[in-house]
Scaffold this motif. Structure first.
Motif, PDB file in Angstrom:
ATOM      1  N   ARG A 117       2.828  -5.419   9.480  1.00  0.00           N
ATOM      2  CA  ARG A 117       3.099  -4.271   8.623  1.00  0.00           C
ATOM      3  C   ARG A 117       4.549  -3.876   8.844  1.00  0.00           C
ATOM      4  O   ARG A 117       5.025  -3.777   9.979  1.00  0.00           O
ATOM      5  CB  ARG A 117       2.177  -3.110   9.001  1.00  0.00           C
ATOM      6  CG  ARG A 117       2.340  -1.881   8.112  1.00  0.00           C
ATOM      7  CD  ARG A 117       1.510  -0.723   8.635  1.00  0.00           C
ATOM      8  NE  ARG A 117       1.996  -0.271   9.946  1.00  0.00           N
ATOM      9  CZ  ARG A 117       1.233   0.335  10.848  1.00  0.00           C
ATOM     10  NH1 ARG A 117      -0.044   0.533  10.624  1.00  0.00           N
ATOM     11  NH2 ARG A 117       1.756   0.725  11.999  1.00  0.00           N
ATOM     12  N   THR A 139       4.303   0.960   1.816  1.00  0.00           N
ATOM     13  CA  THR A 139       4.226   0.138   3.021  1.00  0.00           C
ATOM     14  C   THR A 139       3.874  -1.295   2.644  1.00  0.00           C
ATOM     15  O   THR A 139       2.885  -1.530   1.950  1.00  0.00           O
ATOM     16  CB  THR A 139       3.183   0.697   3.994  1.00  0.00           C
ATOM     17  OG1 THR A 139       3.519   2.055   4.313  1.00  0.00           O
ATOM     18  CG2 THR A 139       3.144  -0.135   5.266  1.00  0.00           C
ATOM     19  N   CYS A 189      -6.690  -2.062  11.005  1.00  0.00           N
ATOM     20  CA  CYS A 189      -6.662  -0.694  10.507  1.00  0.00           C
ATOM     21  C   CYS A 189      -5.272  -0.373   9.972  1.00  0.00           C
ATOM     22  O   CYS A 189      -4.259  -0.685  10.622  1.00  0.00           O
ATOM     23  CB  CYS A 189      -7.006   0.301  11.623  1.00  0.00           C
ATOM     24  SG  CYS A 189      -8.606  -0.023  12.399  1.00  0.00           S
ATOM     25  N   LYS A 190      -5.207   0.232   8.799  1.00  0.00           N
ATOM     26  CA  LYS A 190      -3.907   0.565   8.209  1.00  0.00           C
ATOM     27  C   LYS A 190      -3.154   1.588   9.065  1.00  0.00           C
ATOM     28  O   LYS A 190      -1.924   1.590   9.103  1.00  0.00           O
ATOM     29  CB  LYS A 190      -4.105   1.120   6.795  1.00  0.00           C
ATOM     30  CG  LYS A 190      -4.478   0.073   5.772  1.00  0.00           C
ATOM     31  CD  LYS A 190      -4.311   0.590   4.351  1.00  0.00           C
ATOM     32  CE  LYS A 190      -5.167   1.777   4.071  1.00  0.00           C
ATOM     33  NZ  LYS A 190      -5.079   2.207   2.647  1.00  0.00           N
ATOM     34  N   SER A 191      -3.889   2.441   9.756  1.00  0.00           N
ATOM     35  CA  SER A 191      -3.245   3.493  10.557  1.00  0.00           C
ATOM     36  C   SER A 191      -2.897   3.024  11.965  1.00  0.00           C
ATOM     37  O   SER A 191      -2.457   3.830  12.792  1.00  0.00           O
ATOM     38  CB  SER A 191      -4.172   4.710  10.640  1.00  0.00           C
ATOM     39  OG  SER A 191      -5.415   4.343  11.238  1.00  0.00           O
ATOM     40  N   VAL A 226      -7.467  -3.251   6.275  1.00  0.00           N
ATOM     41  CA  VAL A 226      -6.773  -4.320   5.549  1.00  0.00           C
ATOM     42  C   VAL A 226      -7.454  -5.621   5.946  1.00  0.00           C
ATOM     43  O   VAL A 226      -7.682  -5.870   7.137  1.00  0.00           O
ATOM     44  CB  VAL A 226      -5.270  -4.380   5.910  1.00  0.00           C
ATOM     45  CG1 VAL A 226      -4.614  -5.570   5.243  1.00  0.00           C
ATOM     46  CG2 VAL A 226      -4.575  -3.100   5.494  1.00  0.00           C
ATOM     47  N   ASP A 258      -9.574   2.449   5.045  1.00  0.00           N
ATOM     48  CA  ASP A 258      -8.634   2.458   6.161  1.00  0.00           C
ATOM     49  C   ASP A 258      -8.492   1.071   6.771  1.00  0.00           C
ATOM     50  O   ASP A 258      -8.064   0.931   7.897  1.00  0.00           O
ATOM     51  CB  ASP A 258      -9.109   3.451   7.227  1.00  0.00           C
ATOM     52  CG  ASP A 258      -7.971   3.868   8.159  1.00  0.00           C
ATOM     53  OD1 ASP A 258      -8.258   4.237   9.308  1.00  0.00           O
ATOM     54  OD2 ASP A 258      -6.811   3.806   7.727  1.00  0.00           O
ATOM     55  N   ASP A 269       0.865  -1.170   0.000  1.00  0.00           N
ATOM     56  CA  ASP A 269       0.000   0.000   0.000  1.00  0.00           C
ATOM     57  C   ASP A 269       0.900   1.218   0.000  1.00  0.00           C
ATOM     58  O   ASP A 269       1.488   1.577   1.029  1.00  0.00           O
ATOM     59  CB  ASP A 269      -0.906  -0.008   1.228  1.00  0.00           C
ATOM     60  CG  ASP A 269      -1.777   1.228   1.294  1.00  0.00           C
ATOM     61  OD1 ASP A 269      -2.512   1.477   0.322  1.00  0.00           O
ATOM     62  OD2 ASP A 269      -1.723   1.936   2.315  1.00  0.00           O
ATOM     63  N   ASN A 285      -7.013  -4.598   0.823  1.00  0.00           N
ATOM     64  CA  ASN A 285      -7.286  -3.442   1.652  1.00  0.00           C
ATOM     65  C   ASN A 285      -8.504  -2.700   1.154  1.00  0.00           C
ATOM     66  O   ASN A 285      -8.843  -2.750  -0.028  1.00  0.00           O
ATOM     67  CB  ASN A 285      -6.084  -2.499   1.658  1.00  0.00           C
ATOM     68  CG  ASN A 285      -5.869  -1.868   0.303  1.00  0.00           C
ATOM     69  OD1 ASN A 285      -5.519  -2.550  -0.640  1.00  0.00           O
ATOM     70  ND2 ASN A 285      -6.069  -0.569   0.205  1.00  0.00           N
ATOM     71  N   PHE A 344       2.627  -5.036   3.604  1.00  0.00           N
ATOM     72  CA  PHE A 344       1.891  -5.890   4.531  1.00  0.00           C
ATOM     73  C   PHE A 344       2.159  -7.338   4.120  1.00  0.00           C
ATOM     74  O   PHE A 344       2.122  -7.664   2.928  1.00  0.00           O
ATOM     75  CB  PHE A 344       0.386  -5.614   4.483  1.00  0.00           C
ATOM     76  CG  PHE A 344      -0.017  -4.260   5.001  1.00  0.00           C
ATOM     77  CD1 PHE A 344      -0.536  -4.124   6.284  1.00  0.00           C
ATOM     78  CD2 PHE A 344       0.113  -3.125   4.211  1.00  0.00           C
ATOM     79  CE1 PHE A 344      -0.921  -2.882   6.775  1.00  0.00           C
ATOM     80  CE2 PHE A 344      -0.257  -1.882   4.688  1.00  0.00           C
ATOM     81  CZ  PHE A 344      -0.777  -1.751   5.969  1.00  0.00           C
TER      82      PHE A 344
END
Length: 682
Positions: free
Chosen positions: A146, A128, A196-198, A171, A169, A125, A166, A130
């Motif tokens: 991640r 980044t 959550c990606k964040s 995955v 927000d 992503d 994903n 995963f």
């Protein structure tokens, strides 16, 4: 010129198909994969000690298998290899038609497996990465993590399987594992997990661990109820107008210990979100898993940071309370089950193992969007399926990609090129997904109901609808209405009609295969004259033809025809016809020969009698005619003799007595022979 294909990536932006294999990376032209454009060989980071190699590893496994190929935001490619059981990664670029590798290397542990043949999943992503893979040399610790500036991984072990995607927000990870909630041990089930990606992890609890990791049962109901389906691969088709209508398509296989059956199921993103907003399961003191009925902490466990949470001072996961984080840690399993659209699979096939899946969105002539599903099998076949309205999925086309039966390991689609790229261990295949030319008639073109294809009546051929105008083409995907086709008068000569079928001579009891290969992938039916053939001891119906064990009563005209039922209307079209003639057996032939010989003798006898009869009759007619002729001649000669005797008597009456005696003797001599001839003839 490659061995052990281990990764495959389509780069539409540079027109290249990138392949990772044992010891090398290769690029091929997307237009024609036989055109090799570049190759690089990443070097091993180090060599293992020879004794270690002899004890534990095969020489081939000690090479560098390229298992990750991803594209970063700047267009460079992120490449990872097993590197002789010491995973390593680097960046690679494609400039001026050539591949080149950066010299700096990264540690690849936790990004790709140590083992070149171990299953794993990864996606990128932005910049980044995963990944869901083993984190140790033995492959016993499976983690979803991640990588990058804020690395995070799962708290619990997972048995990961193939694919993840994903959404906004979030995955999603799809995997299989032993079900802790089942009373029976070692019951393997399919799961879907969400993070959550964040997510940055917790401040004190769950440090560097996912604070949003939740999972639920993934159901694809087919086969035995006590044998849950196992997910094999997943493809995410994003809806650009409403992201909650996006769909995950997945292939499943039944429990390997039972008869192999596979299915394709589809899941709507909005339905998945509802499950992750539902109740949790909790483990009781007795070891059973029950619905959690207590109070839930705020914010809802596993939630991603949103505007409401930010307004309450929760800017990142580091601001979540320990109460919330401890709840997530002890309650990762949801009570609800993610079920497919319509509650059942799109299609099911027995005696088949599905592998990879990709889906394309195609716009038909009427502006509607249709999903075309491509999936591979373990025997090297590619199947193309569609689904309209409330109908079940139907196979439109089936292609054998590899001559030898082998597992399809890679499947990627280039919608821009209209090409599908598939890979097995030692081969790569390019397939035109819009190929409509094999539908030779308007009826076949419309009845196939292939969203890619329509009938171009201006050129009198079936062609792709992609990029064409509606004015020159017709299409009937839902109705399959062949009455739209232009009327064409086809006049056949008598000789052409007589040669419409293939004559086959069969011997009773000896099996014979009658092939039938229609141009379309419509279902096939067989009939003998007007009677539909059903499977039985004398007829084995196959997708490629008919096997018949004939008896003397099985002679007749056999017709193989395609059958398509659309809106309760059945369309039949003959593909091939066989005129079956049953040969006599040896005993029948001997009896027949004897009968023929007897009839021949009898006929000869009758002919002989008739010949004698007609000959005798003819001779009688000829004899009568000859007799009449002879009698007429005898009496005429007799009259002439008498006349001459009279004349001689008058002439010599004056002679003396001696002369009269001589004349009388001469007359008697003439008359005697004539009279005798007449009698002889009579």
């Amino acid at each position: 010129d490659f061995d052990s294909l281990s990764s495959l990536m389509v780069r539409d932006d540079i027109g290249q198909l990138v392949l990772g294999a044992r010891g090398k990376v290769i690029t091929l032209s997307l237009d024609d994969i036989t055109d090799k454009t570049s190759e690089v060989r990443p070097l091993l980071g180090f060599l293992l000690h020879s004794n270690h190699f002899k004890l534990h590893l095969f020489q081939q496994e000690c090479e560098n298998f390229i298992r990750i190929l991803h594209t970063a935001d700047d267009g460079n490619m992120f490449v990872c290899g097993t590197n002789a059981f010491n995973p390593a990664c680097t960046y690679m670029n494609f400039t001026n038609g050539k591949l080149s590798l950066e010299k700096t290397m990264q540690d690849g542990r936790g990004k790709v497996p140590f083992d070149p043949y171990q299953e794993f999943a990864s996606f990128m992503d932005g910049n980044t990465l995963f990944s869901a893979t083993s984190s140790n040399f033995l492959g016993t610790e499976m983690v979803f993590q991640r990588h990058g500036i804020n690395p995070i991984k799962t708290e619990t072990r997972l048995s990961c399987k193939h694919s993840e995607n994903n959404e906004d927000d979030n995955v999603f990870l799809f995997f299989t594992e032993n079900a802790v909630e089942e009373p029976r041990s070692n019951v393997r089930v399919s799961r879907i997990a969400r993070v959550c990606k964040s997510d940055l992890g917790g401040e004190r609890t769950l440090q560097n661990k996912w604070t949003s990791f939740l999972k639920a049962r993934l159901d694809c109901p087919f086969g035995d109820a006590g044998s849950p389906a196992l997910v094999q691969d997943v493809f995410f088709l994003q809806d650009k107008t409403n992201w909650t209508d996006s769909i995950f398509y997945a292939t499943f296989t039944s429990n390997p210990s039972r008869s192999q059956t596979s299915a394709v199921c589809a899941y709507k993103l909005s339905d998945i979100r509802q499950v992750f907003k539902g109740a949790f399961l909790t483990e009781s003191s007795t070891g059973s898993w029950d619905t959690y009925t207590g109070a839930e902490p705020y914010p809802y466990p596993g939630s991603c940071i949103d505007d409401e949470m930010r307004a309450n001072g929760l800017l990142t996961s580091l601001n979540l309370s320990d109460t919330t984080l401890l709840f997530v840690k002890s309650h990762p399993l949801m009570e609800g089950t993610v079920t497919p659209i319509t509650g059942k699979p799109l299609l099911v096939q027995a005696s088949t193992q599905f592998s990879k899946i990709v889906v394309d969105r195609v716009t038909s002539l009427d502006g509607q969007h249709h999903h075309v599903i491509f999936f591979g099998t373990n025997s090297g076949w590619l199947q193309k399926a569609v689904r309209f309205g409330g109908e079940e999925g139907r196979i439109v086309e089936e292609l054998q990609l590899f001559q030898d039966a082998q597992f399809i390991d890679f499947l990627q689609l280039s919608s821009k090129m209209g090409q599908l790229y598939s890979g097995a261990r030692n081969a790569v295949v390019q397939v035109d997904v819009r190929g409509c030319s094999h539908y030779l008639s308007c009826d076949d073109c419309l009845l196939a109901r292939d969203p890619y294809c329509g009938w171009d009546y201006s050129r009198n051929q079936c062609d792709t609808v992609v990029g064409t105008s509606q004015s020159s083409m017709i299409q009937s995907l839902v109705e399959g209405n062949i009455s739209m086709c232009p009327t064409i008068c086809v006049c056949l000569s008598p000789s052409a009609v007589e040669n419409d079928f293939i004559t086959v001579h069969l011997v009773p009891g000896i099996a014979q295969f009658l092939p039938c290969s229609p141009d379309t992938n419509l279902p096939v039916s067989w009939r003998l004259s007007a009677t539909i053939l059903l499977p039985g001891p004398q007829h084995l119906l196959l997708s490629q033809g008919l096997i018949i064990w004939p008896s003397p009563s099985d002679a007749g005209l056999y017709t193989c025809e395609t059958v398509e039922t659309v809106k309760s209307r059945q369309h039949r079209k003959a593909v091939v016809q066989y005129l079956i003639k049953i040969q006599k057996t040896s005993a029948d032939i001997i009896i027949l020969k004897i009968a023929v010989a007897v009839l021949a003798c009898f006929a000869a006898f009758l002919i002989c009698l008739l010949w004698k009869y007609f000959r005798a009759a003819k001779l009688k007619r000829v004899g009568s005619q000859i007799c009449n002729d002879c009698q007429e001649r005898s009496f005429h000669q007799y009259d002439q003799a008498n006349q001459r005797l009279g004349e001689q008597s008058l002439h010599h009456r004056v002679r003396d007595a001696g002369s009269e005696g001589a004349v009388a003797a001469q007359a008697e001599e003439r008359v005697g022979p004539s009279h005798e001839i007449s009698l002889t003839v009579t």
